[in-house]
Design a protein around this motif. Structure first.
Motif, short mmCIF file in Angstrom:
data_model
loop_
_atom_site.label_atom_id
_atom_site.label_comp_id
_atom_site.label_asym_id
_atom_site.label_seq_id
_atom_site.Cartn_x
_atom_site.Cartn_y
_atom_site.Cartn_z
N THR A 235 0.84 -1.19 0.00
CA THR A 235 0.00 0.00 0.00
C THR A 235 0.88 1.25 0.00
O THR A 235 1.48 1.57 1.02
CB THR A 235 -0.93 0.03 1.23
OG1 THR A 235 -1.63 -1.21 1.31
CG2 THR A 235 -1.92 1.17 1.13
N PRO A 236 0.97 1.96 -1.13
CA PRO A 236 0.44 1.57 -2.44
C PRO A 236 1.30 0.45 -3.03
O PRO A 236 2.44 0.26 -2.62
CB PRO A 236 0.56 2.85 -3.27
CG PRO A 236 1.76 3.54 -2.66
CD PRO A 236 1.69 3.26 -1.20
N LEU A 237 0.75 -0.28 -3.99
CA LEU A 237 1.47 -1.40 -4.58
C LEU A 237 2.65 -0.88 -5.40
O LEU A 237 2.49 -0.04 -6.28
CB LEU A 237 0.54 -2.21 -5.48
CG LEU A 237 1.16 -3.45 -6.12
CD1 LEU A 237 1.59 -4.45 -5.05
CD2 LEU A 237 0.18 -4.10 -7.08
N ALA A 238 3.86 -1.37 -5.07
CA ALA A 238 5.08 -0.98 -5.78
C ALA A 238 5.92 -2.23 -6.00
O ALA A 238 6.25 -2.94 -5.04
CB ALA A 238 5.86 0.07 -4.99
N VAL A 239 6.26 -2.50 -7.27
CA VAL A 239 6.99 -3.71 -7.64
C VAL A 239 8.29 -3.31 -8.35
O VAL A 239 8.30 -2.41 -9.19
CB VAL A 239 6.14 -4.60 -8.56
CG1 VAL A 239 6.90 -5.89 -8.89
CG2 VAL A 239 4.80 -4.92 -7.92
N ARG A 240 9.39 -3.98 -8.00
CA ARG A 240 10.66 -3.74 -8.67
C ARG A 240 10.63 -4.34 -10.08
O ARG A 240 9.86 -5.24 -10.36
CB ARG A 240 11.80 -4.35 -7.86
CG ARG A 240 12.05 -3.63 -6.53
CD ARG A 240 13.18 -4.27 -5.75
NE ARG A 240 13.42 -3.57 -4.49
CZ ARG A 240 14.30 -3.95 -3.56
NH1 ARG A 240 15.02 -5.06 -3.75
NH2 ARG A 240 14.45 -3.24 -2.45
N PRO A 241 11.50 -3.84 -10.99
CA PRO A 241 11.55 -4.40 -12.35
C PRO A 241 11.73 -5.92 -12.32
O PRO A 241 12.44 -6.46 -11.47
CB PRO A 241 12.77 -3.71 -12.96
CG PRO A 241 12.84 -2.39 -12.25
CD PRO A 241 12.43 -2.70 -10.83
N PHE B 124 10.25 -8.16 -20.17
CA PHE B 124 10.85 -7.37 -19.08
C PHE B 124 9.86 -6.27 -18.70
O PHE B 124 9.45 -5.47 -19.55
CB PHE B 124 12.18 -6.76 -19.52
CG PHE B 124 12.76 -5.80 -18.51
CD1 PHE B 124 13.29 -6.27 -17.31
CD2 PHE B 124 12.77 -4.43 -18.75
CE1 PHE B 124 13.81 -5.39 -16.38
CE2 PHE B 124 13.29 -3.55 -17.82
CZ PHE B 124 13.82 -4.03 -16.63
N PHE B 125 9.47 -6.27 -17.43
CA PHE B 125 8.50 -5.29 -16.94
C PHE B 125 9.23 -4.35 -15.98
O PHE B 125 9.65 -4.76 -14.90
CB PHE B 125 7.36 -6.01 -16.21
CG PHE B 125 6.33 -5.10 -15.61
CD1 PHE B 125 5.21 -4.72 -16.33
CD2 PHE B 125 6.47 -4.63 -14.32
CE1 PHE B 125 4.26 -3.88 -15.77
CE2 PHE B 125 5.53 -3.79 -13.75
CZ PHE B 125 4.42 -3.41 -14.49
N LYS B 126 9.38 -3.09 -16.40
CA LYS B 126 10.00 -2.11 -15.52
C LYS B 126 8.94 -1.40 -14.69
O LYS B 126 9.09 -1.23 -13.49
CB LYS B 126 10.80 -1.08 -16.33
CG LYS B 126 11.58 -0.11 -15.45
CD LYS B 126 12.48 0.80 -16.29
CE LYS B 126 13.29 1.73 -15.38
NZ LYS B 126 14.19 2.62 -16.17
N ASN B 127 7.89 -0.98 -15.34
CA ASN B 127 6.72 -0.40 -14.67
C ASN B 127 5.57 -0.45 -15.67
O ASN B 127 5.71 -0.98 -16.78
CB ASN B 127 7.00 1.04 -14.19
CG ASN B 127 7.53 1.94 -15.30
OD1 ASN B 127 6.91 2.04 -16.37
ND2 ASN B 127 8.67 2.57 -15.08
N GLU B 128 4.42 0.07 -15.29
CA GLU B 128 3.24 -0.05 -16.15
C GLU B 128 3.37 0.74 -17.44
O GLU B 128 2.58 0.55 -18.37
CB GLU B 128 2.00 0.41 -15.40
CG GLU B 128 2.01 1.86 -14.98
CD GLU B 128 0.75 2.27 -14.25
OE1 GLU B 128 0.57 3.48 -14.02
OE2 GLU B 128 -0.05 1.38 -13.92
N LYS B 129 4.37 1.60 -17.55
CA LYS B 129 4.56 2.39 -18.76
C LYS B 129 5.82 1.99 -19.53
O LYS B 129 6.15 2.63 -20.53
CB LYS B 129 4.61 3.89 -18.42
CG LYS B 129 3.25 4.46 -18.03
CD LYS B 129 3.31 5.96 -17.87
CE LYS B 129 1.93 6.55 -17.62
NZ LYS B 129 1.05 6.45 -18.80
#
Length: 288
Positions: free
Chosen positions: A174-180, A217-222
């Motif tokens: 909270t809030p959701l934050a994920v590393r690459p 490879f997912f860095k962030n939603e953008k």
């Protein structure tokens, strides 16, 4: 102390309760105090926000030595899957440790649970898809939502193919934050993937959407990068009024999402009858 049946209701969340059967508390020692709690837990469908309930064996041990601590094991099954959760808590320092694993848990049960507890917003169709993973976390209970949560041996499999990752790190709930993070995609069926994402077939000009093998490879939603080989895509066309198919046996290249636009680079295309080598570039908005 023995209790045959105990029901615990969490009033802060509607339709949330657990049932404990064969509850037993045993004092192993008075000085220093040691005790063991065992029982069988039923998590009903209304609690899990799904159609099936889960049952588990629980064991809690308390040891009041120089560093008092609780240790808990929860081992259970959820439809055709199973899980094991281990936890340790030290009251004086308010520190916790958590680890465990899940094997072949049906996703159509997991998604409603995540939505009920506000851990997911999107709607996905988890039928014929299963989840396996291992996890661990540690920190202070006062900041548990900000503690690093590590996931390893992540695997989603089913009709859509298989998606794997050796490591996912969640920095905050909270809030959701994920590393690459990196994913490996094996035989991902695009028709089944669109069903999984609850999205319609993209175009009447296409037949079967084919199968993808590669990596993401997912860095962030953008910012997302996808590289690999794509086969079996069918194009529908009319030949003298007759509906025919042209199948691409191989498309190799990469897709890059940056901001709100996709860039597609194709290095090689191979319909069944011929081969095209070179570079083709395409651009599209986020929703194609």
């Amino acid at each position: 102390v023995k209790i045959r049946h105990l029901k615990i209701i969490y009033e802060a969340k509607a339709f949330t309760s657990i049932e404990v059967q064969k509850f037993s508390l045993k004092i192993q020692s008075q000085q220093p105090r040691r005790m063991t709690i065992t029982g069988k837990i039923n998590f009903f469908g209304e609690t899990l926000a799904g159609e099936y309930y889960s049952k588990a064996d629980i064991k809690i041990e308390y040891d009041e030595n120089e560093t008092p601590r609780f240790e808990a094991d929860l081992k259970g099954s959820w439809r055709e899957g199973n899980y094991l959760i281990k936890a340790e808590f030290q009251p004086r320092s308010s520190e916790f440790k958590l680890n465990g694993n899940m094997e072949h848990i049906p996703l159509f049960q997991v998604f409603p649970l995540l939505k009920k507890y506000h851990l997911m917003e999107n709607d996905f169709n988890g039928k014929q898809a299963w989840l396996s993973l291992s996890f661990d976390s540690s920190g202070k209970t006062s900041a548990i939502e900000k503690s690093l949560f590590k996931i390893s041996n992540f695997r989603v499999e089913g009709d859509l193919g298989a998606i794997e990752s050796s490591g996912i790190e969640i920095e905050s709930l909270t809030p959701l934050a994920v590393r690459p993070m990196d994913f490996q995609l094996h035989g991902v069926n695009l028709d089944k993937l669109f069903v999984f994402l609850n999205r319609p077939h993209p175009s009447p000009a296409l037949g079967h959407l084919g199968v993808f093998n590669g990596s993401a490879f997912f860095k962030n939603e953008k910012q997302v990068e996808i590289v690999g080989d794509y086969s079996g895509l069918e194009f529908v066309f009319s030949n003298r009024g007759k509906r025919e198919m042209q199948t691409m046996s191989l498309i190799s290249g990469e897709m890059l999402l940056k901001g709100d636009s996709w860039k597609v680079s194709i290095r090689r295309m191979r319909p069944f009858e011929w081969i095209l080598e070179g570079n083709i570039s395409l651009r599209a908005d986020r929703n194609w």
